[in-house]
Design a protein around this motif. Structure first.
Motif, PDB file in Angstrom:
ATOM      1  N   LEU B  29     -14.978  17.158 -48.491  1.00  0.00           N
ATOM      2  CA  LEU B  29     -16.319  16.552 -48.516  1.00  0.00           C
ATOM      3  C   LEU B  29     -16.642  15.801 -49.889  1.00  0.00           C
ATOM      4  O   LEU B  29     -17.711  14.760 -49.665  1.00  0.00           O
ATOM      5  CB  LEU B  29     -17.523  17.685 -48.236  1.00  0.00           C
ATOM      6  CG  LEU B  29     -17.376  18.155 -46.889  1.00  0.00           C
ATOM      7  CD1 LEU B  29     -17.942  19.548 -46.754  1.00  0.00           C
ATOM      8  CD2 LEU B  29     -17.966  17.199 -45.895  1.00  0.00           C
ATOM      9  N   SER B  30     -16.075  16.180 -50.845  1.00  0.00           N
ATOM     10  CA  SER B  30     -16.437  15.359 -52.081  1.00  0.00           C
ATOM     11  C   SER B  30     -15.133  14.452 -52.708  1.00  0.00           C
ATOM     12  O   SER B  30     -15.490  13.862 -53.609  1.00  0.00           O
ATOM     13  CB  SER B  30     -16.749  16.367 -53.346  1.00  0.00           C
ATOM     14  OG  SER B  30     -15.674  17.102 -53.559  1.00  0.00           O
ATOM     15  N   SER B  31     -14.388  14.157 -51.711  1.00  0.00           N
ATOM     16  CA  SER B  31     -13.274  13.303 -52.130  1.00  0.00           C
ATOM     17  C   SER B  31     -13.895  11.713 -51.954  1.00  0.00           C
ATOM     18  O   SER B  31     -14.800  11.552 -51.426  1.00  0.00           O
ATOM     19  CB  SER B  31     -12.108  13.512 -50.975  1.00  0.00           C
ATOM     20  OG  SER B  31     -12.710  12.870 -49.642  1.00  0.00           O
ATOM     21  N   GLU B  32     -13.125  11.087 -52.695  1.00  0.00           N
ATOM     22  CA  GLU B  32     -13.641   9.658 -52.674  1.00  0.00           C
ATOM     23  C   GLU B  32     -13.559   9.012 -51.224  1.00  0.00           C
ATOM     24  O   GLU B  32     -14.791   8.374 -50.875  1.00  0.00           O
ATOM     25  CB  GLU B  32     -12.671   8.646 -53.441  1.00  0.00           C
ATOM     26  CG  GLU B  32     -12.642   9.063 -55.000  1.00  0.00           C
ATOM     27  CD  GLU B  32     -14.110   8.881 -55.623  1.00  0.00           C
ATOM     28  OE1 GLU B  32     -14.807   8.088 -55.120  1.00  0.00           O
ATOM     29  OE2 GLU B  32     -14.633   9.771 -56.148  1.00  0.00           O
ATOM     30  N   SER B  33     -12.785   9.274 -50.363  1.00  0.00           N
ATOM     31  CA  SER B  33     -12.679   8.628 -49.261  1.00  0.00           C
ATOM     32  C   SER B  33     -13.914   9.083 -48.357  1.00  0.00           C
ATOM     33  O   SER B  33     -14.678   8.407 -47.292  1.00  0.00           O
ATOM     34  CB  SER B  33     -11.535   8.879 -48.238  1.00  0.00           C
ATOM     35  OG  SER B  33     -11.088  10.217 -48.298  1.00  0.00           O
ATOM     36  N   GLU B  34     -14.107  10.431 -48.256  1.00  0.00           N
ATOM     37  CA  GLU B  34     -15.444  10.966 -47.397  1.00  0.00           C
ATOM     38  C   GLU B  34     -16.700  10.680 -48.097  1.00  0.00           C
ATOM     39  O   GLU B  34     -17.577  10.359 -47.269  1.00  0.00           O
ATOM     40  CB  GLU B  34     -15.323  12.544 -47.369  1.00  0.00           C
ATOM     41  CG  GLU B  34     -14.135  13.007 -46.511  1.00  0.00           C
ATOM     42  CD  GLU B  34     -13.846  12.021 -45.218  1.00  0.00           C
ATOM     43  OE1 GLU B  34     -14.763  11.986 -44.184  1.00  0.00           O
ATOM     44  OE2 GLU B  34     -12.905  11.251 -45.134  1.00  0.00           O
ATOM     45  N   LYS B  35     -16.904  10.568 -49.258  1.00  0.00           N
ATOM     46  CA  LYS B  35     -17.956  10.121 -49.935  1.00  0.00           C
ATOM     47  C   LYS B  35     -18.257   8.592 -49.451  1.00  0.00           C
ATOM     48  O   LYS B  35     -19.454   8.078 -49.252  1.00  0.00           O
ATOM     49  CB  LYS B  35     -18.186  10.171 -51.427  1.00  0.00           C
ATOM     50  CG  LYS B  35     -18.148  11.676 -51.963  1.00  0.00           C
ATOM     51  CD  LYS B  35     -18.357  11.564 -53.655  1.00  0.00           C
ATOM     52  CE  LYS B  35     -17.326  11.090 -54.308  1.00  0.00           C
ATOM     53  NZ  LYS B  35     -17.465  11.183 -55.862  1.00  0.00           N
ATOM     54  N   ALA B  36     -17.396   8.018 -49.454  1.00  0.00           N
ATOM     55  CA  ALA B  36     -17.497   6.330 -49.079  1.00  0.00           C
ATOM     56  C   ALA B  36     -17.884   6.422 -47.590  1.00  0.00           C
ATOM     57  O   ALA B  36     -18.798   5.628 -47.290  1.00  0.00           O
ATOM     58  CB  ALA B  36     -15.826   5.583 -49.455  1.00  0.00           C
ATOM     59  N   PHE B  37     -17.140   7.295 -46.778  1.00  0.00           N
ATOM     60  CA  PHE B  37     -17.489   7.209 -45.248  1.00  0.00           C
ATOM     61  C   PHE B  37     -19.039   7.708 -45.208  1.00  0.00           C
ATOM     62  O   PHE B  37     -19.803   7.031 -44.192  1.00  0.00           O
ATOM     63  CB  PHE B  37     -16.719   8.093 -44.608  1.00  0.00           C
ATOM     64  CG  PHE B  37     -16.870   8.512 -43.207  1.00  0.00           C
ATOM     65  CD1 PHE B  37     -16.668   7.744 -41.979  1.00  0.00           C
ATOM     66  CD2 PHE B  37     -17.820   9.627 -42.852  1.00  0.00           C
ATOM     67  CE1 PHE B  37     -16.965   7.763 -40.813  1.00  0.00           C
ATOM     68  CE2 PHE B  37     -18.285   9.891 -41.669  1.00  0.00           C
ATOM     69  CZ  PHE B  37     -17.831   9.093 -40.438  1.00  0.00           C
ATOM     70  N   LEU B  38     -19.378   8.660 -45.835  1.00  0.00           N
ATOM     71  CA  LEU B  38     -20.819   9.450 -45.481  1.00  0.00           C
ATOM     72  C   LEU B  38     -22.034   8.435 -46.249  1.00  0.00           C
ATOM     73  O   LEU B  38     -22.935   8.182 -45.790  1.00  0.00           O
ATOM     74  CB  LEU B  38     -20.765  10.717 -46.330  1.00  0.00           C
ATOM     75  CG  LEU B  38     -19.998  12.014 -45.453  1.00  0.00           C
ATOM     76  CD1 LEU B  38     -19.935  13.005 -46.391  1.00  0.00           C
ATOM     77  CD2 LEU B  38     -20.697  12.284 -44.180  1.00  0.00           C
TER      78      LEU B  38
END
Lengths: 127, 267
Positions: B29-38
């Motif tokens: 949830l705190s990965s760069e890709s999920e932060k970008a998605f969210l």
């Protein structure tokens, strides 16, 4: 649980969920506690558009809060009405239900709230 | 790296203790890709005008256990979602877990305040079975670390009874079993949650993060979701790494994209 939570909850009985009477649940004999929180108009503005206002009117009146206007105020209206801003801040952000029950108007089941936690587990005959 | 919330107050003899699966959720949830998605999905847009913000996202964890994941997301909302004004809530079938998770969120929020940092707006934890008490189409982000271990039987759900069972080893073992025992393929509870997703997720913004283990047959699960219709997407977005060629644990993200306009052909 914050009073605002009631705007997101419904009766857990399957047969009730499709009926309009299952939302909002009606607080009964509720004890309220209030956290003191700093004013946060931005949070209020961003919560208001996703609230079911008619349900909130019912909840507020059943809990004995000041009567809400028939339609949700716009951010501009709120900024020009400090009294309503304060009332919504108290109702939506500060007030918690600590004890009591939440009643479904369709099946009359009462969900108990103890120490701020509402219990939506159903008795055997309603599962 | 964002700090992991404290759970030192939690009684782990009857509440699931944060483990590799919980930490995989935090990392994902705190990965760069999920932060970008969210952040893209729930973004404030380019304007600073408050009136133009999209409404606050409603973030719900099903099966909070100790509350380590929910409190992490709530405390670090600004970093993860790009906005602190998320509404967070949790559901657990174990009443002790509900109380513990509420406390975990409150401790994590206080730590943010002590550091002069923001946190989300926590509504509360309710005791219940999965999404049964949630109004349809309200949840923007659903997080679920299911009981995923294949077991011969699925423990019966607790029902409401007036007497609270006295604390005992049997009662504690039963409560813990609810947190891991998943029945056939470890999927009996997850299957019920998946079936409820189209109704419970919000129409435009809804997405879900679900943890699966290899025995849950994650490829089948993702295919099943894609079969719901072309607007449904499911991808693996986090993984514990391979063991003997198998990804032991993984997180799948399930989301709906706006239906393509009629002249646009699906790729």
């Amino acid at each position: 649980m914050k009073v605002l939570t009631l705007n997101f909850l419904t009766c857990a009985v399957k047969a009730c969920k499709s009926t309009s009477a299952a939302f909002p649940l009606h607080p009964k004999d509720c004890e309220l506690v209030s956290d003191t929180l700093e004013a946060n108009p931005k949070l209020l503005f961003n919560i208001l558009p996703r609230i079911d206002w008619n349900a909130l009117i019912i909840t507020a009146s059943e809990l004995g809060f000041p009567t809400l206007p028939p339609t949700p105020p716009t951010p501009e209206q709120l900024e020009n009405d400090p009294k309503m801003m304060q009332e919504l801040h108290t109702l939506l952000l500060e007030t918690q239900i600590s004890e009591g029950s939440l009643v479904c108007a369709n099946c009359s089941h009462e969900y108990r709230v103890k120490e701020g936690i509402a219990n939506f587990l159903l008795p055997n005959h309603l599962v | 790296m964002l700090p992991t919330p404290s759970t030192s107050h939690v009684e782990f003899d009857r509440i699931y203790e944060p483990a590799e699966d919980s930490y995989l959720l935090l990392d994902t949830l705190s990965s760069e890709s999920e932060k970008a998605f969210l952040q893209q999905r729930f973004s404030r847009g380019t304007s600073d005008v408050v009136a133009h913000d999209p409404p606050s996202p409603f973030v719900v964890e099903i099966g909070t256990g100790s509350g380590v994941v929910l409190s992490f997301v709530d405390a670090h909302a600004e970093t993860i979602f790009g906005r602190a004004d998320i509404l967070s809530a949790g559901v657990d079938v174990n009443r002790y877990a509900c109380a513990a998770a509420g406390r975990t969120v409150s401790v994590a929020e206080q730590e943010q305040v002590a550091k002069g940092e923001s946190h989300g707006f926590h509504l509360g934890i309710v005791a219940g079975d999965l999404v049964g008490a949630l109004r349809p189409a309200m949840v923007d982000v659903l997080i679920f670390n299911p009981p995923y271990v294949p077991t011969p039987d699925l423990p019966a759900l607790p029902t409401l009874s007036e007497e609270v069972a006295a604390p005992s080893f049997e009662e504690d073992s039963y409560l813990l079993s609810l947190s891991y025992a998943g029945g056939a393929d470890g999927m009996e509870t997850t299957d019920r949650l998946l079936d409820a997703l189209p109704e419970v997720l919000s129409r435009e913004r809804g997405c879900a993060y679900i943890l699966l283990c290899a025995q849950n047959k994650p490829e089948n699960v993702k295919q099943r979701i894609r079969n719901w219709g072309k607007e449904w997407k499911a991808e693996t977005v986090g993984s514990s790494g391979k063991k003997g060629g198998w990804e032991k644990l993984q997180i799948i993200r399930i989301w709906r994209v706006e239906s393509l306009s009629q002249e646009e052909e699906p790729k």
